[in-house]
Scaffold this active site. Structure first.
Site, PDB file in Angstrom:
ATOM      1  N   ILE A  43       0.901  -1.108   0.115  1.00 48.38           N
ATOM      2  CA  ILE A  43      -0.092   0.080  -0.059  1.00 48.38           C
ATOM      3  C   ILE A  43       1.035   1.292   0.061  1.00 48.38           C
ATOM      4  O   ILE A  43       1.524   1.525   1.091  1.00 48.38           O
ATOM      5  CB  ILE A  43      -0.997  -0.224   1.408  1.00 48.38           C
ATOM      6  CG1 ILE A  43      -1.629  -1.307   1.371  1.00 48.38           C
ATOM      7  CG2 ILE A  43      -1.671   1.170   1.209  1.00 48.38           C
ATOM      8  CD1 ILE A  43      -2.439  -1.551   2.528  1.00 48.38           C
ATOM      9  N   GLU A  55       4.085  -7.952   2.805  1.00 48.18           N
ATOM     10  CA  GLU A  55       4.410  -8.771   4.080  1.00 48.18           C
ATOM     11  C   GLU A  55       3.842  -8.318   5.570  1.00 48.18           C
ATOM     12  O   GLU A  55       3.322  -8.792   6.241  1.00 48.18           O
ATOM     13  CB  GLU A  55       5.919  -9.257   4.243  1.00 48.18           C
ATOM     14  CG  GLU A  55       6.447 -10.090   2.966  1.00 48.18           C
ATOM     15  CD  GLU A  55       6.912  -8.923   1.935  1.00 48.18           C
ATOM     16  OE1 GLU A  55       6.153  -7.809   1.749  1.00 48.18           O
ATOM     17  OE2 GLU A  55       7.986  -9.146   1.583  1.00 48.18           O
ATOM     18  N   CYS A  90      11.939  -7.742   1.752  1.00 49.18           N
ATOM     19  CA  CYS A  90      12.872  -6.547   2.077  1.00 49.18           C
ATOM     20  C   CYS A  90      13.418  -6.935   3.444  1.00 49.18           C
ATOM     21  O   CYS A  90      12.828  -7.542   4.258  1.00 49.18           O
ATOM     22  CB  CYS A  90      12.466  -5.352   1.938  1.00 49.18           C
ATOM     23  SG  CYS A  90      11.113  -4.805   3.008  1.00 49.18           S
ATOM     24  N   CYS A  93      10.909  -6.169   6.246  1.00 52.61           N
ATOM     25  CA  CYS A  93       9.980  -7.083   6.544  1.00 52.61           C
ATOM     26  C   CYS A  93      10.553  -8.468   7.230  1.00 52.61           C
ATOM     27  O   CYS A  93       9.997  -9.236   7.933  1.00 52.61           O
ATOM     28  CB  CYS A  93       9.523  -7.563   5.131  1.00 52.61           C
ATOM     29  SG  CYS A  93       8.111  -6.232   4.540  1.00 52.61           S
TER      30      CYS A  93
HETATM   31  N1  THU Z   1       7.631  -4.208  -1.489  1.00 48.10           N
HETATM   32  C1  THU Z   1       6.662  -5.138  -0.713  1.00 48.10           C
HETATM   33  O1  THU Z   1       5.583  -5.249  -0.708  1.00 48.10           O
HETATM   34  N2  THU Z   1       7.469  -6.344  -0.150  1.00 48.10           N
HETATM   35  C2  THU Z   1       9.046  -6.191   0.042  1.00 48.10           C
HETATM   36  O2  THU Z   1       9.373  -7.201   0.477  1.00 48.10           O
HETATM   37  C3  THU Z   1       9.819  -5.180  -1.076  1.00 48.10           C
HETATM   38  C4  THU Z   1       8.874  -4.376  -1.762  1.00 48.10           C
HETATM   39  C5  THU Z   1       6.733  -3.312  -2.154  1.00 48.10           C
HETATM   40  C6  THU Z   1       7.165  -1.880  -1.719  1.00 48.10           C
HETATM   41  C7  THU Z   1       6.697  -0.963  -3.011  1.00 48.10           C
HETATM   42  O3  THU Z   1       5.378  -0.784  -2.735  1.00 48.10           O
HETATM   43  C8  THU Z   1       7.134  -1.885  -4.141  1.00 48.10           C
HETATM   44  O4  THU Z   1       7.176  -3.233  -3.760  1.00 48.10           O
HETATM   45  C9  THU Z   1       8.229  -1.315  -4.730  1.00 48.10           C
HETATM   46  O5  THU Z   1       9.316  -1.406  -3.865  1.00 48.10           O
END
Ligand code: THU
Length: 126
Positions: A43, A55, A90, A93
């Site tokens: 989001i 996550e 990432c 997370c």
């Molecule tokens: N993003 C995630 O939802 N999870 C991750 O572990 C890495 C990145 C999302 C964050 C952002 O909205 C998009 O991916 C690009 O970075």
């Protein structure tokens, strides 16, 4: 619940991604010890740092509903609807996972299953 089924729920959750700035959709599906699954999507926000990853959305939903024990989390990410490339979680997370999960937590990606121990060894714990 098979790994493939949990991964498919993550792909489905990515449909709700609010990712107008990056164009990258992420979905997560978190399997609780009691068998319940909580899903989440990324989001984003016009004030970029306020965006939340898929996550953490799923984990925060589960924790706010009283769950504390988790077995596995599947993650799927894509910029074009093809979820075949692995979307590794990432660092932020991984750290949030480590707050609530043992090192044996299974992290299911498109290229297979990992443990939290493998993806975040020697993690910080207060
Ligand atoms: N993003 C995630 O939802 N999870 C991750 O572990 C890495 C990145 C999302 C964050 C952002 O909205 C998009 O991916 C690009 O970075």
């Amino acid at each position: 619940m098979t790994d493939k089924e949990l991964f498919e729920l993550a792909v489905k959750a990515a449909e709700n991604a609010y990712c107008k700035y990056s164009g990258f959709s992420v979905g997560a599906a978190l399997l609780c010890e009691d068998g319940e699954v909580f899903t989440g999507c990324n989001i984003e926000n016009g004030s970029y740092p306020l965006g939340n990853c898929a996550e953490r959305t799923a984990i925060f939903k589960a924790v706010s509903e009283g769950r504390r024990a988790f077995i596995a989390i599947a993650i799927a990410g894509s910029s074009d609807g093809d979820f075949s490339a692995p979307c590794y979680p990432c660092g932020a997370c991984r750290q949030v996972m480590s707050e609530f999960c043992e090192g044996s937590l299974r992290i299911i990606l498109s290229d297979g299953a990992y443990t939290l121990d493998e993806l975040l060894p020697k993690r910080f714990k207060l």
